[in-house]
Design a protein around this motif. Structure first.
Motif, short mmCIF file in Angstrom:
data_model
loop_
_atom_site.label_atom_id
_atom_site.label_comp_id
_atom_site.label_asym_id
_atom_site.label_seq_id
_atom_site.Cartn_x
_atom_site.Cartn_y
_atom_site.Cartn_z
N LEU A 88 24.72 33.65 29.63
CA LEU A 88 26.07 33.13 29.81
C LEU A 88 26.08 31.91 30.73
N VAL A 89 25.27 31.96 31.79
CA VAL A 89 25.18 30.81 32.69
C VAL A 89 24.49 29.65 32.00
N TYR A 90 23.47 29.96 31.22
CA TYR A 90 22.68 28.91 30.55
C TYR A 90 23.52 28.13 29.54
N VAL A 91 24.38 28.83 28.77
CA VAL A 91 25.19 28.17 27.76
C VAL A 91 26.48 27.60 28.34
N GLY A 92 26.71 27.83 29.62
CA GLY A 92 27.89 27.27 30.27
C GLY A 92 29.12 28.13 30.20
N ALA A 93 28.99 29.40 29.76
CA ALA A 93 30.15 30.28 29.70
C ALA A 93 30.64 30.63 31.10
N ILE A 94 29.73 30.68 32.05
CA ILE A 94 30.09 30.86 33.45
C ILE A 94 29.83 29.54 34.15
N ARG A 95 30.90 28.83 34.49
CA ARG A 95 30.77 27.50 35.10
C ARG A 95 31.69 27.43 36.31
N PRO A 96 31.24 27.93 37.44
CA PRO A 96 32.10 27.93 38.63
C PRO A 96 32.26 26.53 39.20
N ASN A 97 33.41 26.29 39.78
CA ASN A 97 33.66 25.00 40.41
C ASN A 97 33.12 24.96 41.84
N ARG A 98 33.20 26.09 42.54
CA ARG A 98 32.71 26.17 43.91
C ARG A 98 31.54 27.16 43.91
N LEU A 99 30.36 26.62 43.73
CA LEU A 99 29.19 27.45 43.46
C LEU A 99 28.87 28.39 44.61
N ASN A 100 28.84 27.89 45.83
CA ASN A 100 28.48 28.74 46.96
C ASN A 100 29.46 29.90 47.12
N LEU A 101 30.76 29.60 46.98
CA LEU A 101 31.77 30.65 47.11
C LEU A 101 31.61 31.69 46.00
N THR A 102 31.36 31.23 44.77
CA THR A 102 31.23 32.15 43.65
C THR A 102 30.01 33.04 43.80
N ILE A 103 28.89 32.47 44.25
CA ILE A 103 27.70 33.27 44.49
C ILE A 103 28.00 34.35 45.53
N THR A 104 28.70 33.96 46.59
CA THR A 104 29.02 34.92 47.65
C THR A 104 29.95 36.01 47.14
N LEU A 105 30.91 35.66 46.28
CA LEU A 105 31.82 36.66 45.72
C LEU A 105 31.07 37.73 44.94
N ARG A 161 26.26 33.18 60.34
CA ARG A 161 27.66 32.93 59.99
C ARG A 161 28.06 33.88 58.86
N GLY A 162 29.15 34.63 59.04
CA GLY A 162 29.61 35.52 58.00
C GLY A 162 28.75 36.77 57.96
N VAL A 163 29.09 37.78 58.74
CA VAL A 163 28.25 38.97 58.86
C VAL A 163 27.98 39.56 57.48
N MET A 201 33.93 39.26 52.61
CA MET A 201 34.54 37.99 52.23
C MET A 201 35.39 37.41 53.37
N VAL A 202 36.06 38.26 54.13
CA VAL A 202 36.81 37.76 55.29
C VAL A 202 35.85 37.19 56.33
N ALA A 203 34.72 37.87 56.53
CA ALA A 203 33.72 37.37 57.48
C ALA A 203 33.15 36.04 57.01
N TYR A 204 32.96 35.90 55.70
CA TYR A 204 32.46 34.63 55.14
C TYR A 204 33.50 33.53 55.29
N ARG A 205 34.76 33.87 55.04
CA ARG A 205 35.83 32.86 55.10
C ARG A 205 36.00 32.33 56.52
N TYR A 206 35.98 33.21 57.49
CA TYR A 206 36.23 32.80 58.87
C TYR A 206 34.95 32.66 59.71
#
Length: 338
Positions: A88-105, A161-163, A201-206
């Motif tokens: 899915l990532v290879y064919v572009g079906a998963i194309r996040p705009n904010r890569l670092n945030l998406t990986i963390t999610l 940063r971000g426990v 995610m709250v720890a990552y955000r702040y």
């Protein structure tokens, strides 16, 4: 039906543990495939990283518990999520705009699910409650650690940063307490997983931080950084002078390296200040030749410290404004926060 009987029925769901494991594998595999995309890996590399991320935690947990053949090898269906995600990532079906945030999610979701499933499995084997918490935490962290090591990244558990570890540890402790009372089931497990995910995610955000030891860098390492910065600055100044003689505009880009040790990130011909990046230590150095001050930024944490001269200690210790941003690597930012 009383509440206790309802909890017992919810806990006795034959496919519950397999479902939790598979969903956790999927989320971890997505984080691995996205990291592979950020690293420009090919399809084979993407599948390998997705497999390491998705199956590493389960491997670790099952081996520690001595359950025999790991579940991911005993049941081939565990291989499906990493392979599917990579495609899915290879064919572009998963194309996040904010890569670092998406990986963390996705990483946080996998962390939460593997923590709960690890407690369920370890608790069912009747081991000591403390051991249950340890095994569940190690199993939850295993996939992410293996993913980062293979991708040549600093594992998230070492990022101040971000426990990262504490949400899994606390969540495992809460899940074991609930299990001791016979109330750990599909419903309560989901709530605990949601709690772990939210805290992470709250720890990552702040950019929450746990207290740590404040230790200055080794003097030899600082002297090395200063020497390389001075040599790179002198070379850049000579090139700028030659360019002015030829009425050409000097160009100093990120591809320029000095002695294959540091990369020139920025050079100001007016002030002759230079910014170099030492990939070996993941540090950015802003050197000011007029004052001799060297600003050293740890690209993994965003923390900047100013070093006055080789004989003095730190004169400043600050965190850049961009430190609160989602970019873990700090790439593209100089030591002065730009």
């Amino acid at each position: 039906m009383d509440l206790q009987q309802l909890f017992a029925d919810l806990a006795d769901v034959p496919w519950l543990l397999t479902a939790l494991d598979l969903v956790g594998v999927f989320f971890f595999a997505v984080s691995g495939a996205l990291l592979a995309a950020r690293k420009d890996f090919d399809l084979v590399g993407s599948m390998a990283l997705a497999l390491f991320a998705g199956l590493g935690g389960g491997f670790t947990r099952d081996i520690v518990l001595d359950r025999g053949l790991p579940a991911s090898l005993e049941n081939p269906i565990y291989l499906a999520p990493p392979v599917l995600v990579s495609l899915l990532v290879y064919v572009g079906a998963i194309r996040p705009n904010r890569l670092n945030l998406t990986i963390t999610l996705f990483d946080a979701a996998g962390l939460a699910l593997f923590t709960v499933s690890g407690v369920m499995i370890a608790h069912a084997m009747g081991i000591h409650p403390v051991s249950v918490v340890v095994v569940a935490t190690v199993g939850a962290l295993g996939g992410g650690v293996l993913r980062d090591i293979v991708a040549n990244e600093v594992p998230s558990i070492f990022d101040p940063r971000g426990v990262y570890v504490m949400p899994a540890f606390v969540g495992a402790a809460v899940a074991e307490l609930v299990a001791q009372r016979g109330a750990l089931n599909a419903f309560t497990g989901f709530l605990i997983a949601l709690l772990i995910f939210t805290v992470r995610m709250v720890a990552y955000r702040y950019q929450w931080r746990l207290p740590g030891a404040h230790v200055t860098q080794d003097k030899d390492q600082l002297d090395r950084l200063r020497r390389l910065a001075e040599q790179a600055q002198a070379a850049a100044a000579r090139r700028a002078a030659r360019a002015r003689e030829r009425t050409l505009r000097p160009v100093f880009g990120p591809a320029e390296e000095y002695e294959d040790q540091v990369r020139v990130e920025d050079y100001d011909p007016d002030t002759q200040s230079i910014t170099v990046v030492d990939e070996a230590t993941r540090q950015s150095v802003r050197y000011h030749p007029e004052t001799g001050i060297m600003d050293v930024t740890d690209l993994r944490t965003g923390r900047t410290r100013s070093y006055d001269d080789p004989e003095d200690d730190w004169v400043a210790d600050r965190t850049t404004e961009d430190d609160a941003g989602p970019d873990r690597t700090g790439a593209g930012r100089g030591a002065d926060g730009r």
